[in-house]
Design a protein around this motif. Structure first.
Motif, PDB file in Angstrom:
ATOM      1  N   LEU A  91       0.831  -1.200   0.000  1.00  0.00           N
ATOM      2  CA  LEU A  91       0.000   0.000   0.000  1.00  0.00           C
ATOM      3  C   LEU A  91       0.869   1.255   0.000  1.00  0.00           C
ATOM      4  CD1 LEU A  91      -2.862  -0.944   2.501  1.00  0.00           C
ATOM      5  CD2 LEU A  91      -3.082  -0.538   0.047  1.00  0.00           C
ATOM      6  N   ARG A  92       1.936   1.252   0.775  1.00  0.00           N
ATOM      7  CA  ARG A  92       2.848   2.395   0.808  1.00  0.00           C
ATOM      8  C   ARG A  92       3.495   2.589  -0.558  1.00  0.00           C
ATOM      9  NH1 ARG A  92       7.274   1.355   4.206  1.00  0.00           N
ATOM     10  NH2 ARG A  92       7.695   3.595   4.159  1.00  0.00           N
ATOM     11  N   GLU A  93       3.935   1.506  -1.153  1.00  0.00           N
ATOM     12  CA  GLU A  93       4.542   1.543  -2.487  1.00  0.00           C
ATOM     13  C   GLU A  93       3.577   2.135  -3.505  1.00  0.00           C
ATOM     14  OE1 GLU A  93       4.810  -2.104  -5.373  1.00  0.00           O
ATOM     15  OE2 GLU A  93       6.470  -2.234  -3.947  1.00  0.00           O
ATOM     16  N   TRP A  94       2.318   1.741  -3.405  1.00  0.00           N
ATOM     17  CA  TRP A  94       1.306   2.245  -4.335  1.00  0.00           C
ATOM     18  C   TRP A  94       1.098   3.750  -4.172  1.00  0.00           C
ATOM     19  CZ3 TRP A  94      -3.617   4.193  -2.967  1.00  0.00           C
ATOM     20  CH2 TRP A  94      -4.420   4.518  -4.071  1.00  0.00           C
ATOM     21  N   LEU A  95       1.096   4.253  -2.942  1.00  0.00           N
ATOM     22  CA  LEU A  95       0.924   5.686  -2.712  1.00  0.00           C
ATOM     23  C   LEU A  95       2.044   6.481  -3.384  1.00  0.00           C
ATOM     24  CD1 LEU A  95      -0.151   5.773   1.047  1.00  0.00           C
ATOM     25  CD2 LEU A  95      -1.547   6.428  -0.910  1.00  0.00           C
ATOM     26  N   TYR A  96       3.282   6.045  -3.209  1.00  0.00           N
ATOM     27  CA  TYR A  96       4.403   6.742  -3.840  1.00  0.00           C
ATOM     28  C   TYR A  96       4.309   6.656  -5.362  1.00  0.00           C
ATOM     29  CZ  TYR A  96       6.852   7.358   0.600  1.00  0.00           C
ATOM     30  OH  TYR A  96       7.211   7.748   1.872  1.00  0.00           O
ATOM     31  N   ALA A  97       3.935   5.492  -5.876  1.00  0.00           N
ATOM     32  CA  ALA A  97       3.832   5.327  -7.327  1.00  0.00           C
ATOM     33  C   ALA A  97       2.782   6.259  -7.906  1.00  0.00           C
ATOM     34  CB  ALA A  97       3.497   3.873  -7.660  1.00  0.00           C
ATOM     35  N   ALA A  98       1.642   6.371  -7.230  1.00  0.00           N
ATOM     36  CA  ALA A  98       0.576   7.242  -7.722  1.00  0.00           C
ATOM     37  C   ALA A  98       1.044   8.691  -7.785  1.00  0.00           C
ATOM     38  CB  ALA A  98      -0.661   7.108  -6.830  1.00  0.00           C
ATOM     39  N   GLU A  99       1.822   9.130  -6.779  1.00  0.00           N
ATOM     40  CA  GLU A  99       2.302  10.509  -6.801  1.00  0.00           C
ATOM     41  C   GLU A  99       3.413  10.690  -7.832  1.00  0.00           C
ATOM     42  OE1 GLU A  99       2.878  13.286  -3.235  1.00  0.00           O
ATOM     43  OE2 GLU A  99       4.944  12.809  -3.802  1.00  0.00           O
ATOM     44  N   MET A 100       4.331   9.737  -7.952  1.00  0.00           N
ATOM     45  CA  MET A 100       5.447   9.882  -8.888  1.00  0.00           C
ATOM     46  C   MET A 100       4.980   9.986 -10.329  1.00  0.00           C
ATOM     47  SD  MET A 100       8.714   7.670  -7.522  1.00  0.00           S
ATOM     48  CE  MET A 100       7.868   6.106  -7.444  1.00  0.00           C
ATOM     49  N   GLU A 101       3.908   9.293 -10.680  1.00  0.00           N
ATOM     50  CA  GLU A 101       3.395   9.388 -12.045  1.00  0.00           C
ATOM     51  C   GLU A 101       3.028  10.836 -12.385  1.00  0.00           C
ATOM     52  OE1 GLU A 101       2.591   7.162 -14.641  1.00  0.00           O
ATOM     53  OE2 GLU A 101       3.845   5.634 -13.693  1.00  0.00           O
ATOM     54  N   ARG A 102       2.551  11.569 -11.390  1.00  0.00           N
ATOM     55  CA  ARG A 102       2.151  12.963 -11.615  1.00  0.00           C
ATOM     56  C   ARG A 102       3.343  13.903 -11.533  1.00  0.00           C
ATOM     57  NH1 ARG A 102       1.363  16.810  -8.191  1.00  0.00           N
ATOM     58  NH2 ARG A 102       1.352  15.361  -6.432  1.00  0.00           N
ATOM     59  N   THR A 103       4.214  13.699 -10.547  1.00  0.00           N
ATOM     60  CA  THR A 103       5.294  14.658 -10.323  1.00  0.00           C
ATOM     61  C   THR A 103       6.477  14.463 -11.270  1.00  0.00           C
ATOM     62  OG1 THR A 103       6.285  13.241  -8.625  1.00  0.00           O
ATOM     63  CG2 THR A 103       4.697  14.914  -7.888  1.00  0.00           C
ATOM     64  N   LEU A 104       6.713  13.242 -11.730  1.00  0.00           N
ATOM     65  CA  LEU A 104       7.913  12.948 -12.512  1.00  0.00           C
ATOM     66  C   LEU A 104       7.635  12.658 -13.980  1.00  0.00           C
ATOM     67  CD1 LEU A 104       9.780  10.623  -9.979  1.00  0.00           C
ATOM     68  CD2 LEU A 104       9.955  13.100 -10.229  1.00  0.00           C
ATOM     69  N   GLY A 105       6.558  11.948 -14.259  1.00  0.00           N
ATOM     70  CA  GLY A 105       6.286  11.549 -15.637  1.00  0.00           C
ATOM     71  C   GLY A 105       7.036  10.274 -15.999  1.00  0.00           C
ATOM     72  N   LYS A 106       6.619   9.633 -17.095  1.00  0.00           N
ATOM     73  CA  LYS A 106       7.149   8.329 -17.474  1.00  0.00           C
ATOM     74  C   LYS A 106       8.646   8.372 -17.794  1.00  0.00           C
ATOM     75  CE  LYS A 106       3.218   5.938 -17.442  1.00  0.00           C
ATOM     76  NZ  LYS A 106       2.993   4.780 -16.552  1.00  0.00           N
ATOM     77  N   GLY A 107       9.064   9.405 -18.528  1.00  0.00           N
ATOM     78  CA  GLY A 107      10.457   9.452 -18.940  1.00  0.00           C
ATOM     79  C   GLY A 107      11.418   9.503 -17.770  1.00  0.00           C
ATOM     80  N   ARG A 108      11.145  10.374 -16.807  1.00  0.00           N
ATOM     81  CA  ARG A 108      12.012  10.503 -15.645  1.00  0.00           C
ATOM     82  C   ARG A 108      11.965   9.239 -14.788  1.00  0.00           C
ATOM     83  NH1 ARG A 108      16.684  12.072 -13.572  1.00  0.00           N
ATOM     84  NH2 ARG A 108      16.561  12.784 -11.411  1.00  0.00           N
ATOM     85  N   ILE A 109      10.785   8.655 -14.632  1.00  0.00           N
ATOM     86  CA  ILE A 109      10.660   7.418 -13.857  1.00  0.00           C
ATOM     87  C   ILE A 109      11.530   6.329 -14.457  1.00  0.00           C
ATOM     88  CG2 ILE A 109       9.059   5.523 -13.314  1.00  0.00           C
ATOM     89  CD1 ILE A 109       6.888   7.706 -12.928  1.00  0.00           C
ATOM     90  N   LEU A 110      11.494   6.187 -15.788  1.00  0.00           N
ATOM     91  CA  LEU A 110      12.276   5.150 -16.440  1.00  0.00           C
ATOM     92  C   LEU A 110      13.767   5.402 -16.272  1.00  0.00           C
ATOM     93  CD1 LEU A 110      12.291   2.596 -18.132  1.00  0.00           C
ATOM     94  CD2 LEU A 110      12.116   4.020 -20.187  1.00  0.00           C
ATOM     95  N   GLN A 111      14.209   6.652 -16.407  1.00  0.00           N
ATOM     96  CA  GLN A 111      15.622   6.961 -16.233  1.00  0.00           C
ATOM     97  C   GLN A 111      16.092   6.652 -14.809  1.00  0.00           C
ATOM     98  OE1 GLN A 111      18.153   8.095 -18.422  1.00  0.00           O
ATOM     99  NE2 GLN A 111      16.644   7.349 -19.888  1.00  0.00           N
ATOM    100  N   LEU A 112      15.296   7.013 -13.824  1.00  0.00           N
ATOM    101  CA  LEU A 112      15.646   6.721 -12.433  1.00  0.00           C
ATOM    102  C   LEU A 112      15.731   5.219 -12.202  1.00  0.00           C
ATOM    103  CD1 LEU A 112      13.421   9.342 -10.581  1.00  0.00           C
ATOM    104  CD2 LEU A 112      15.915   9.362 -10.746  1.00  0.00           C
ATOM    105  N   TYR A 113      14.788   4.491 -12.762  1.00  0.00           N
ATOM    106  CA  TYR A 113      14.753   3.043 -12.594  1.00  0.00           C
ATOM    107  C   TYR A 113      15.999   2.403 -13.206  1.00  0.00           C
ATOM    108  CZ  TYR A 113      12.686  -1.658 -12.531  1.00  0.00           C
ATOM    109  OH  TYR A 113      12.430  -2.982 -12.301  1.00  0.00           O
ATOM    110  N   LEU A 114      16.349   2.813 -14.424  1.00  0.00           N
ATOM    111  CA  LEU A 114      17.525   2.264 -15.091  1.00  0.00           C
ATOM    112  C   LEU A 114      18.812   2.621 -14.350  1.00  0.00           C
ATOM    113  CD1 LEU A 114      16.549   3.018 -18.791  1.00  0.00           C
ATOM    114  CD2 LEU A 114      16.702   0.758 -17.723  1.00  0.00           C
ATOM    115  N   ALA A 115      18.818   3.743 -13.663  1.00  0.00           N
ATOM    116  CA  ALA A 115      20.017   4.171 -12.939  1.00  0.00           C
ATOM    117  C   ALA A 115      20.210   3.434 -11.617  1.00  0.00           C
ATOM    118  CB  ALA A 115      19.951   5.673 -12.674  1.00  0.00           C
TER     119      ALA A 115
END
Length: 423
Positions: A306-330
């Motif tokens: 549930l905690r993971e889901w809360l952060y994911a829901a906010e990150m989609e709005r604050t970061l966008g897909k491109g930034r999320i993918l770059q962070l993940y790959l890093a």
């Protein structure tokens, strides 16, 4: 005269004792479960036997028996009889154990369950969750069958914040997060010898928005510092992006950071897996996995999800897909103590991540299911490891068909130079 009276009283006492013994014997016999019936071990003094749970439930909810349950405690629940046809169970706090969600129980601040007897083997009521004035309310009804209780339940559209507040003790993020949206739920399942088994589950989330968790700070920060030392590779581009999406989250660009259908599918699979002793599966998107890497850790329990889901829901709005993918790959752990796609490509394949061919990117992404284990499989079970890489290669989007076929043909004989490091 006195002797005759005493003899009469002794005879009556013996008759009553015999009748009580016969009734007890009949009751003891009536508790015997039929073939395939839900049963449990029943202890009465020094005696133990398997007893029919449906029979016990019928007796316990009979109008003559309900008052006897008033004030009793069973498994942490306090029982109160309200009239001849209603039983109310209350606990605060409550621990709910669902093996399909992990080994740790869910902690609920307060729950109140009403049970109304509605004729032969039929029950209904309301489950209210939460200690506030407006708890989340789930209406339910059930039919008692030989193998257990067949249950249907429904949560009407309810503010998401109200539902999550039920788990406040396990969700420290609720102290600063602002949560909008609603949740509804329909459920069908059974309660029997194997515990709770959900057969149909339909959650519905609407207008979800999470703010206040501070994930906007990730827009510019160099999170790759967590992986030092590693070579500076700048922005990670090329086939490795597509390969990781194919391996980890094929609908990455289509979902809002989570997938309800995947949750339901994995929950049902975990129910079967728990019975067979299999490890629990996950249903995390790339965004959720990034939240796990940055914020929540990877402990297997429902509260962490549930905690993971809360952060994911906010990150989609604050970061966008491109930034999320770059962070993940890093940040991804890639086996051999390697962190990040650039370091993994240089360590395992001797080149920059941006220079990888499709088959090389597919192989590198194929490791992510369990990097250290997958690396060992190239020595112990190369065919299975190669099959996993081929599966990833087939899932890479934007790869023309002719080139995909050529890469698959090349993969048949290609073997990665595992562990070769180039500086």
């Amino acid at each position: 005269m006195i002797k005759k009276l005493l003899g009469f009283l002794v005879g009556v006492a013996l008759a009553l004792a015999l009748a009580a013994t016969l009734l007890a014997a009949l009751a003891w016999h009536a508790l015997a479960p039929q073939a395939g019936e839900w049963a449990t071990a029943l202890h009465i003094g020094p005696f133990e036997r398997q007893a029919s749970v449906p029979t016990l439930l019928r007796w316990a909810t009979h109008p003559l028996a309900l008052p006897a349950l008033d004030g009793r405690r069973i498994a942490g629940w306090r029982l109160n009889a309200e009239g001849a046809h209603r039983l109310v169970a209350h606990c605060a706090p409550c621990r709910v154990q669902l093996a399909a969600l992990g080994p740790q129980p869910l902690l609920i601040d307060e729950a109140r369950l009403s049970i109304d007897v509605r004729g032969a083997d039929r029950y209904e009521g309301m489950l209210r969750l939460g200690a506030g004035e407006r708890p989340a309310a789930i209406a339910w009804h059930a039919e008692l069958k030989r193998e257990g209780l067949a249950v249907q339940a429904e949560l009407p559209p309810t503010p998401l914040a109200r539902v999550l507040s039920v788990f406040a003790a396990s969700l420290p993020e609720l102290q600063r997060a602002q949560i909008e949206g609603s949740v509804a739920l329909r459920l069908e399942g059974s309660l029997g010898a194997a515990g709770w088994q959900v057969t149909k589950l339909k959650p519905i989330l609407a207008d979800v928005d999470v703010t206040g968790l501070g994930t906007e700070a990730l827009r510019d920060v160099d999170v790759a510092q967590r992986c030092r030392p590693q070579p500076a590779g700048g922005r990670i581009e090329g086939w490795i992006q597509n390969a990781v999406i194919a391996a980890e989250d094929q609908r990455f660009f289509e979902h809002p950071g989570y997938e309800l259908e995947a949750w339901v599918t994995v929950f049902k699979a975990n129910q079967r897996g728990v019975t067979n002793g299999e490890p629990l599966q996950g249903a995390s998107t790339i965004t959720q996995q990034l939240a796990k890497l940055l914020y929540t850790g990877d402990e297997r329990d429902a509260a962490r999800k549930l905690r993971e889901w809360l952060y994911a829901a906010e990150m989609e709005r604050t970061l966008g897909k491109g930034r999320i993918l770059q962070l993940y790959l890093a940040l991804l752990p890639w086996g051999d103590g390697i962190c990040g796609a650039e370091a993994a490509a240089r360590h395992h394949l001797g080149k920059s991540a941006n220079q990888l061919k499709p088959r090389e990117a597919a192989w590198l992404a194929s490791l992510l299911i369990n990097p250290d284990q997958q690396l060992r499989r190239w020595s112990s079970d190369e065919a299975a490891a190669r099959e996993r890489a081929a599966w990833v290669l087939k899932g890479i989007r934007r790869l023309p068909r002719e080139r995909r076929e050529a890469e698959l043909d090349a993969l048949v004989s290609w073997r990665p130079p595992v562990g070769r490091t180039v500086h």
